[in-house]
Design a protein around this motif. Sequence first.
Motif, PDB file in Angstrom:
ATOM      1  N   ASP A  42       0.825  -1.209   0.000  1.00  0.00           N
ATOM      2  CA  ASP A  42       0.000   0.000   0.000  1.00  0.00           C
ATOM      3  C   ASP A  42       0.859   1.260   0.000  1.00  0.00           C
ATOM      4  N   VAL A  43       1.976   1.223   0.724  1.00  0.00           N
ATOM      5  CA  VAL A  43       2.884   2.368   0.805  1.00  0.00           C
ATOM      6  C   VAL A  43       4.310   1.863   0.611  1.00  0.00           C
ATOM      7  N   VAL A  44       5.056   2.506  -0.299  1.00  0.00           N
ATOM      8  CA  VAL A  44       6.446   2.133  -0.549  1.00  0.00           C
ATOM      9  C   VAL A  44       7.313   3.383  -0.474  1.00  0.00           C
ATOM     10  N   SER A  45       8.297   3.360   0.413  1.00  0.00           N
ATOM     11  CA  SER A  45       9.250   4.464   0.534  1.00  0.00           C
ATOM     12  C   SER A  45      10.631   3.951   0.147  1.00  0.00           C
ATOM     13  N   ILE A  46      11.282   4.645  -0.812  1.00  0.00           N
ATOM     14  CA  ILE A  46      12.647   4.302  -1.219  1.00  0.00           C
ATOM     15  C   ILE A  46      13.468   5.584  -1.183  1.00  0.00           C
ATOM     16  N   ARG A  47      14.438   5.628  -0.306  1.00  0.00           N
ATOM     17  CA  ARG A  47      15.254   6.829  -0.152  1.00  0.00           C
ATOM     18  C   ARG A  47      16.717   6.449   0.007  1.00  0.00           C
ATOM     19  N   LEU A  48      17.612   7.332  -0.411  1.00  0.00           N
ATOM     20  CA  LEU A  48      19.030   7.117  -0.177  1.00  0.00           C
ATOM     21  C   LEU A  48      19.269   6.972   1.320  1.00  0.00           C
ATOM     22  N   ILE A  60      11.592  -9.488   6.451  1.00  0.00           N
ATOM     23  CA  ILE A  60      10.172  -9.541   6.137  1.00  0.00           C
ATOM     24  C   ILE A  60       9.467  -9.181   7.437  1.00  0.00           C
ATOM     25  N   THR A  61       8.785  -8.064   7.447  1.00  0.00           N
ATOM     26  CA  THR A  61       8.172  -7.558   8.673  1.00  0.00           C
ATOM     27  C   THR A  61       6.746  -8.086   8.807  1.00  0.00           C
ATOM     28  N   PRO A  62       6.106  -7.898   9.972  1.00  0.00           N
ATOM     29  CA  PRO A  62       4.719  -8.345  10.143  1.00  0.00           C
ATOM     30  C   PRO A  62       3.741  -7.690   9.175  1.00  0.00           C
ATOM     31  N   ASP A  63       4.131  -6.547   8.591  1.00  0.00           N
ATOM     32  CA  ASP A  63       3.218  -5.894   7.644  1.00  0.00           C
ATOM     33  C   ASP A  63       3.909  -5.472   6.352  1.00  0.00           C
ATOM     34  N   GLY A  64       5.062  -6.125   6.026  1.00  0.00           N
ATOM     35  CA  GLY A  64       5.694  -5.746   4.770  1.00  0.00           C
ATOM     36  C   GLY A  64       7.138  -6.201   4.646  1.00  0.00           C
ATOM     37  N   TYR A  65       7.959  -5.313   4.109  1.00  0.00           N
ATOM     38  CA  TYR A  65       9.352  -5.637   3.781  1.00  0.00           C
ATOM     39  C   TYR A  65      10.207  -4.417   4.068  1.00  0.00           C
ATOM     40  N   GLU A  66      11.392  -4.635   4.658  1.00  0.00           N
ATOM     41  CA  GLU A  66      12.342  -3.554   4.905  1.00  0.00           C
ATOM     42  C   GLU A  66      13.734  -3.993   4.493  1.00  0.00           C
ATOM     43  N   ALA A  67      14.411  -3.146   3.726  1.00  0.00           N
ATOM     44  CA  ALA A  67      15.828  -3.331   3.405  1.00  0.00           C
ATOM     45  C   ALA A  67      16.495  -1.998   3.701  1.00  0.00           C
ATOM     46  N   ILE A  68      17.112  -1.897   4.850  1.00  0.00           N
ATOM     47  CA  ILE A  68      17.677  -0.629   5.321  1.00  0.00           C
ATOM     48  C   ILE A  68      19.189  -0.662   5.158  1.00  0.00           C
ATOM     49  N   GLY A  69      19.712   0.275   4.366  1.00  0.00           N
ATOM     50  CA  GLY A  69      21.149   0.380   4.169  1.00  0.00           C
ATOM     51  C   GLY A  69      21.715  -0.581   3.147  1.00  0.00           C
ATOM     52  N   PHE A  70      20.875  -1.128   2.279  1.00  0.00           N
ATOM     53  CA  PHE A  70      21.319  -2.074   1.257  1.00  0.00           C
ATOM     54  C   PHE A  70      21.215  -1.451  -0.135  1.00  0.00           C
ATOM     55  N   PRO A  71      22.055  -1.901  -1.073  1.00  0.00           N
ATOM     56  CA  PRO A  71      21.908  -1.443  -2.457  1.00  0.00           C
ATOM     57  C   PRO A  71      20.666  -2.053  -3.102  1.00  0.00           C
ATOM     58  N   TRP A  98      25.740   2.052  -9.934  1.00  0.00           N
ATOM     59  CA  TRP A  98      25.004   2.652  -8.820  1.00  0.00           C
ATOM     60  C   TRP A  98      24.128   1.621  -8.109  1.00  0.00           C
ATOM     61  N   GLY A  99      23.646   0.619  -8.842  1.00  0.00           N
ATOM     62  CA  GLY A  99      22.769  -0.395  -8.264  1.00  0.00           C
ATOM     63  C   GLY A  99      23.461  -1.281  -7.257  1.00  0.00           C
ATOM     64  N   GLY A 100      24.792  -1.342  -7.325  1.00  0.00           N
ATOM     65  CA  GLY A 100      25.530  -2.146  -6.390  1.00  0.00           C
ATOM     66  C   GLY A 100      26.291  -1.355  -5.348  1.00  0.00           C
ATOM     67  N   SER A 101      26.328  -0.022  -5.503  1.00  0.00           N
ATOM     68  CA  SER A 101      27.134   0.788  -4.586  1.00  0.00           C
ATOM     69  C   SER A 101      26.306   1.774  -3.767  1.00  0.00           C
ATOM     70  N   GLU A 102      25.271   2.363  -4.355  1.00  0.00           N
ATOM     71  CA  GLU A 102      24.438   3.322  -3.617  1.00  0.00           C
ATOM     72  C   GLU A 102      23.508   2.563  -2.676  1.00  0.00           C
ATOM     73  N   ARG A 103      23.497   2.979  -1.407  1.00  0.00           N
ATOM     74  CA  ARG A 103      22.668   2.302  -0.413  1.00  0.00           C
ATOM     75  C   ARG A 103      21.330   3.024  -0.261  1.00  0.00           C
ATOM     76  N   TYR A 104      20.272   2.227  -0.142  1.00  0.00           N
ATOM     77  CA  TYR A 104      18.920   2.772  -0.020  1.00  0.00           C
ATOM     78  C   TYR A 104      18.219   2.190   1.200  1.00  0.00           C
ATOM     79  N   ASP A 105      17.233   2.942   1.677  1.00  0.00           N
ATOM     80  CA  ASP A 105      16.295   2.444   2.679  1.00  0.00           C
ATOM     81  C   ASP A 105      14.973   2.179   1.973  1.00  0.00           C
ATOM     82  N   ILE A 106      14.553   0.934   1.952  1.00  0.00           N
ATOM     83  CA  ILE A 106      13.284   0.560   1.341  1.00  0.00           C
ATOM     84  C   ILE A 106      12.350   0.094   2.449  1.00  0.00           C
ATOM     85  N   ARG A 107      11.211   0.747   2.555  1.00  0.00           N
ATOM     86  CA  ARG A 107      10.165   0.343   3.492  1.00  0.00           C
ATOM     87  C   ARG A 107       8.867   0.179   2.706  1.00  0.00           C
TER      88      ARG A 107
END
Length: 289
Positions: A42-48, A60-71, A98-107
């Motif tokens: 329902d909500v997707v946040s992708i930020r550097l 894998i969270t109780p209500d979604g997916y988080e990848a914090i600090g990963f490319p 950039w896909g392998g070096s820039e780190r993103y927070d995905i929630r």
Amino acid sequence: MRIASRSVLVPLLGGILCFFMGTSAVSQVNNAVDDAKSLKFDVVSIRLSSASPKEQHLYITPDGYEAIGFPIETTLLVAYADAPFFKHLEELKGVPSWGGSERYDIRAKLAAADVAAWHNLNQNIFRTAPVLQHMLQQVLAERCNLRIHGVETKVDGLALHIGAKSPALVEDSTVPAGGAGSQLLDGARFVYTKQNDDQTWTFYNTSMSVLANWLTVSSKYQVEDRTGLQGRYRFVLRRLAEQPAEGDSTTQVDAPMPWDLHAVGLKVDREKMPSKIWIIDSIERPSSN
């Protein structure tokens, strides 16, 4: 390109392994991918990312997916490769630098009305999760304009079999008293001990499929259960010595399987396993939120 990716990804794997080996990991009952058609984030946040090493995680969270600090490459692997994703780094081609070096927070979060259905799927990051993969593929297509295709291939793997002249495994579903040790998938547990240079893992209430999953994480190759055993077992695995010891026939150097499986009535055979190489045709940096 791959070196830049690994310089970011590899140091983070220790944290993932600690999460897997040291916390409560739920089992996964993978339903058909068609079940994913009714679920969408329902909500997707992708930020550097500016996350510190202590803040980096992949859940894998109780209500979604988080990848914090990963490319972005990491989420690509989760979305397309078999689990565990870090066994398939060489099967994803065409990742831009950039896909392998820039780190993103995905929630990514589901709507409240979908949380119960999501929870019932009991997905786990260490087992291939078709529903999660389908949803992440949608996110990557929408936010990164991803175009990708797969090519069937075969990779080196290990097939887990019952040993020909080994002690018979006896079913035993007991667990350590007081909840000792660390929890694995499907209610299995293990207790790690070390005395001098002797390292052992005692497994409780463990199925062969869970053992194969653990061996995959801790060994050189993907391991598939070919034993045909459906029960739960208790057994002790000893880590093989890194250097040969005189008179020790179980010692191996640079062994693809660093565990003494013979002692518990099992063996592995090197085989080519079906897999898929994913080739990125085009991808853009994630669009802003």
